[in-house]
Design an enzyme around this catalytic site. Structure first.
Site, PDB file in Angstrom:
ATOM      1  N   ALA A   1       0.839  -1.206   0.000  1.00 32.30           N
ATOM      2  CA  ALA A   1       0.000   0.000   0.000  1.00 32.30           C
ATOM      3  C   ALA A   1       0.871   1.252   0.000  1.00 32.30           C
ATOM      4  O   ALA A   1       0.579   2.230  -0.702  1.00 32.30           O
ATOM      5  CB  ALA A   1      -0.933  -0.008   1.206  1.00 32.30           C
ATOM      6  N   TYR A   2       1.937   1.223   0.778  1.00 37.05           N
ATOM      7  CA  TYR A   2       2.869   2.349   0.815  1.00 37.05           C
ATOM      8  C   TYR A   2       3.437   2.623  -0.576  1.00 37.05           C
ATOM      9  O   TYR A   2       3.444   3.773  -1.043  1.00 37.05           O
ATOM     10  CB  TYR A   2       3.998   2.034   1.798  1.00 37.05           C
ATOM     11  CG  TYR A   2       5.170   2.987   1.744  1.00 37.05           C
ATOM     12  CD1 TYR A   2       5.164   4.165   2.479  1.00 37.05           C
ATOM     13  CD2 TYR A   2       6.285   2.701   0.951  1.00 37.05           C
ATOM     14  CE1 TYR A   2       6.243   5.037   2.433  1.00 37.05           C
ATOM     15  CE2 TYR A   2       7.365   3.567   0.897  1.00 37.05           C
ATOM     16  CZ  TYR A   2       7.342   4.733   1.630  1.00 37.05           C
ATOM     17  OH  TYR A   2       8.413   5.604   1.570  1.00 37.05           O
ATOM     18  N   ALA A   3       3.914   1.578  -1.242  1.00 37.91           N
ATOM     19  CA  ALA A   3       4.507   1.742  -2.571  1.00 37.91           C
ATOM     20  C   ALA A   3       3.492   2.303  -3.562  1.00 37.91           C
ATOM     21  O   ALA A   3       3.817   3.173  -4.382  1.00 37.91           O
ATOM     22  CB  ALA A   3       5.073   0.414  -3.069  1.00 37.91           C
TER      23      ALA A   3
END
Length: 235
Positions: A146-148
């Site tokens: 999700a961060y990426a």
């Protein structure tokens, strides 16, 4: 007094180093922070205007925008550095995780850029927006998915805002890989991480500071990503 530069998430690491460099150069600086730390008091002592802001909810973003706009009607630059490096294995709520990552890394910068558009355009010497993205915007990440994805969205905002705000405002990304370790990192991890780049070094926060000044000083760079990865993409 010069038009201020806004840096979000400036209480530690890269954001703190960039804020301190600008203050040392007698630049008017506005910083946001999520958690009060001794570094916040030090920034205030050096002359920074500080705002407590959590960009994980719509209401919090609204409050931060109101405070930022009340400080000045002209801004020299915005550096979007506020970040949360959450990973899937630590969350049982994957929808909530993705929502939080997108809110902090994409929605908040999007809304702040729009809210401060006129303030940037008023700056007589021209203005800048810098999005602090990440090496994983191009590679993805199995541990921080999700961060990426949210950092890739922030990179795409660089392209859109570069088109929207030209020619008065330059908009670029800085995409670091590993620039500095955390205090709790083991020696084993450090040695493994260093070998991921061709240059086999971890240069520290000043590498981001130098990139920031380079983009500010340039007259002919917009819509670009400045990659700080030591050649990791060639390994």
């Amino acid at each position: 007094m010069s038009a201020p530069i806004l840096i979000t998430g400036a209480s530690q690491r890269l954001g703190l180093a960039m804020a301190e460099s600008l203050l040392d150069n007698h630049q008017n600086v506005v910083v946001t922070y999520r958690t009060n730390k001794p570094s916040v008091a030090k920034l205030k002592e050096k002359g920074a205007t500080v705002i407590c802001a959590d960009f994980s909810t719509e209401a919090a973003i609204d409050r931060a925008i109101d405070e930022i706009k009340a400080i000045s009607n002209t801004y020299r630059a915005i550096i979007h550095n506020a970040s949360d490096w959450a990973q899937e294995k630590d969350s049982n709520d994957k929808h909530g995780l993705m929502t939080r990552m997108m809110t902090i890394h994409a929605i908040a910068p999007y809304r702040i850029n729009l809210a401060l558009e006129d303030a940037l355009l008023r700056c007589p010497e021209g203005a800048d927006i810098i999005h602090m993205t990440d090496y994983v915007q191009d590679t993805g990440s199995e541990k921080h998915t999700a961060y990426a994805a949210s950092k890739a969205a922030l990179h795409n905002l660089t392209l859109s805002f570069a088109k929207k705000l030209a020619p008065k405002v330059k908009v670029n990304s800085i995409a670091p890989a590993l620039l500095m370790f955390n205090e709790h990192d083991s020696e084993e991890y450090k040695q493994k991480a260093i070998k991921k780049s061709l240059l086999q070094t971890v240069p520290g926060a000043q590498e981001a500071v130098k990139a920031m000044h380079y983009l500010f000083d340039s007259d002919y760079i917009t819509g670009q990503t400045l990659h700080l990865n030591g050649g990791r993409h060639l390994k």
